[in-house]
Structures are given as structure tokens and as C-alpha cells.
Design a protein around this motif. Sequence first.
Motif, PDB file in Angstrom:
ATOM      1  N   ARG A  56      -7.925  -4.253   2.873  1.00 26.53           N
ATOM      2  CA  ARG A  56      -6.763  -5.131   2.636  1.00 26.53           C
ATOM      3  C   ARG A  56      -6.485  -6.014   3.848  1.00 26.53           C
ATOM      4  NH1 ARG A  56      -3.280  -3.525  -1.795  1.00 26.53           N
ATOM      5  NH2 ARG A  56      -4.189  -1.751  -2.893  1.00 26.53           N
ATOM      6  N   GLU A 105      -6.177   5.755   1.933  1.00 28.15           N
ATOM      7  CA  GLU A 105      -7.452   5.891   2.635  1.00 28.15           C
ATOM      8  C   GLU A 105      -7.573   4.759   3.658  1.00 28.15           C
ATOM      9  OE1 GLU A 105      -9.690   8.237   2.383  1.00 28.15           O
ATOM     10  OE2 GLU A 105      -8.676   9.344   0.766  1.00 28.15           O
ATOM     11  N   LEU A 132       0.852  -1.177   0.000  1.00 32.05           N
ATOM     12  CA  LEU A 132       0.000   0.000   0.000  1.00 32.05           C
ATOM     13  C   LEU A 132       0.893   1.234   0.000  1.00 32.05           C
ATOM     14  CD1 LEU A 132      -3.000   0.741   0.066  1.00 32.05           C
ATOM     15  CD2 LEU A 132      -2.870   0.758   2.564  1.00 32.05           C
ATOM     16  N   GLN A 186     -10.161   3.248   4.665  1.00 34.29           N
ATOM     17  CA  GLN A 186     -11.078   2.214   4.214  1.00 34.29           C
ATOM     18  C   GLN A 186     -10.364   1.184   3.333  1.00 34.29           C
ATOM     19  OE1 GLN A 186     -14.182   1.601   5.251  1.00 34.29           O
ATOM     20  NE2 GLN A 186     -13.858   3.315   6.662  1.00 34.29           N
ATOM     21  N   GLU A 187      -9.397   1.657   2.542  1.00 34.48           N
ATOM     22  CA  GLU A 187      -8.638   0.716   1.719  1.00 34.48           C
ATOM     23  C   GLU A 187      -7.740  -0.157   2.583  1.00 34.48           C
ATOM     24  OE1 GLU A 187      -5.574   0.488  -2.104  1.00 34.48           O
ATOM     25  OE2 GLU A 187      -6.182   2.453  -1.328  1.00 34.48           O
TER      26      GLU A 187
END
Length: 245
Positions: free
Chosen positions: A111, A104, A99, A106-107
Motif C-alpha cells: 500500500r 501483514e 488498513l 507485506q500488505e
Amino acid sequence: MRILLVEDEEYMAQAVAQVLEKNNYAVDLAHDGECGLDCGLSGIYDIIILDVMLPKRSGFEILKILRQQKIFVPVLMLTARSETEDKVNGLDLGADDYLTKPFEMQELLARLRALARRRQEISLPSDCSFGDILLNSHTLSLYCGSQSFKLTLKESQLLEMLMDARGGVISKNRIIEKVWGFDSDAEDRHVEVYISFLRKKLKALDANTTIETVRGMGYALKAGKEQARCFKNESAGLSSPTWLC
């Protein structure tokens, strides 16, 4: 589920940890490569979030040593650099995902959920079930037949450890490290209290599965004779519940 976050930007690390804790993750922080490596080698973590650029040791060095030591906990690499070469290097060393900062939350959470599902598919093939009980560690719900109880986060983490052992013995020291944290001042009595809580809830559910005390060693789950129960399965995120028998 316990996560190790190795990130030298302390403000960012604290902010990420707060969000993770609100989503029922237990989080330990390390702010340099040496501390991160020491924590990672303890083997108590379910997922490691590992920054690439760290003081004392880089994330790449930490990852390489962990894999050499046969520690295959899922690792999510964080980096401010988006060069393909860095990503390839991390993945070749054994990283499970990558990443790029800024990201974000939320991402990141999505994950982590994906890595957790992958881990459960490997370590808990029966969907977090043992004997006649089923644990949904995402919703902190314990099921037995048509009955259920909401667990606290620590109760869920402790029970998940016992289920993951598949009847093997887990010591009090190991439970303290995993559930309370590597540097915690928790004592044996804390474990005993939470074991008592879980036993009462298993009894209230009329479960045949019990928590056995193995003197001088620790605790283990024991399945009773009647194991054919139906479980309400909400972990798949379906609009209507399914049943596992």
C-alpha cells in the motif's frame, strides 16, 4: 522517502518502523495525537501512517486539520475497528487508504508503494528525472546515459528533494528536517558533506546536471545544455530494461 508513523502502541510502532527502515524508508514516530499533529503540520513527510484511536487527539481530528491547512500528503489510516462507518468517515475527511489491524507487513508495504507511485505521478511527471540524470528512489540508483551509481539512502533522499523542486532552491534547514528528521541534531556541515558526495558522483557520471550553491539560501539543481540522454529504466519492474530518451 520520509514517513511519519503516528501510533500509540509503542512496541508495534517500533516493530513497524524497523521493517520500513529495512525497506529504505526513513521513519519518524509519534505516540499521541498532539505530537502527530505537530509533526504532520511541518510538511516534511511524503506519507503519513495514522492510527485512528490516539491519546489527546484522534486520527480523524489530525487528518481534518491537515487537510484544512492544505497539507495533502498521502495518509494511510490504521484502525483496530473494521466498521464501514469509520472507513467512510476517514475517506471523506481526505484519507487516501485504510488498513485494519492486525495486518501483514507485506500488505502495508504494498500500500505504501502504491501511495508513493501516486505521489510521484503528481509531483515528478518525468519519472524522477532532471536534465540528463534519472533517479530510481526504490533501488537507490542514479543513472546518466548508460552509466549508473548506487546511492546511499540519505543521498537518494537529498537528490530527490532537489529534483522535486525542479530547479527551485532548497534551504539547508529544510534538507535537515526532511532527510535527517524533525528532531535531528544534524547540522549544516552534514548537508554540505552529502552535497559534496552527490557532486562527486554526478561528476563521475559525466553528467551535465549540477548542484548549484545559492549563497545565503541553499541548493538547486541546474540542467546543462545537453539534456538528450537515454536512461535505463528499471523502476517499472520489467524483466528486461527499457530505455527512456
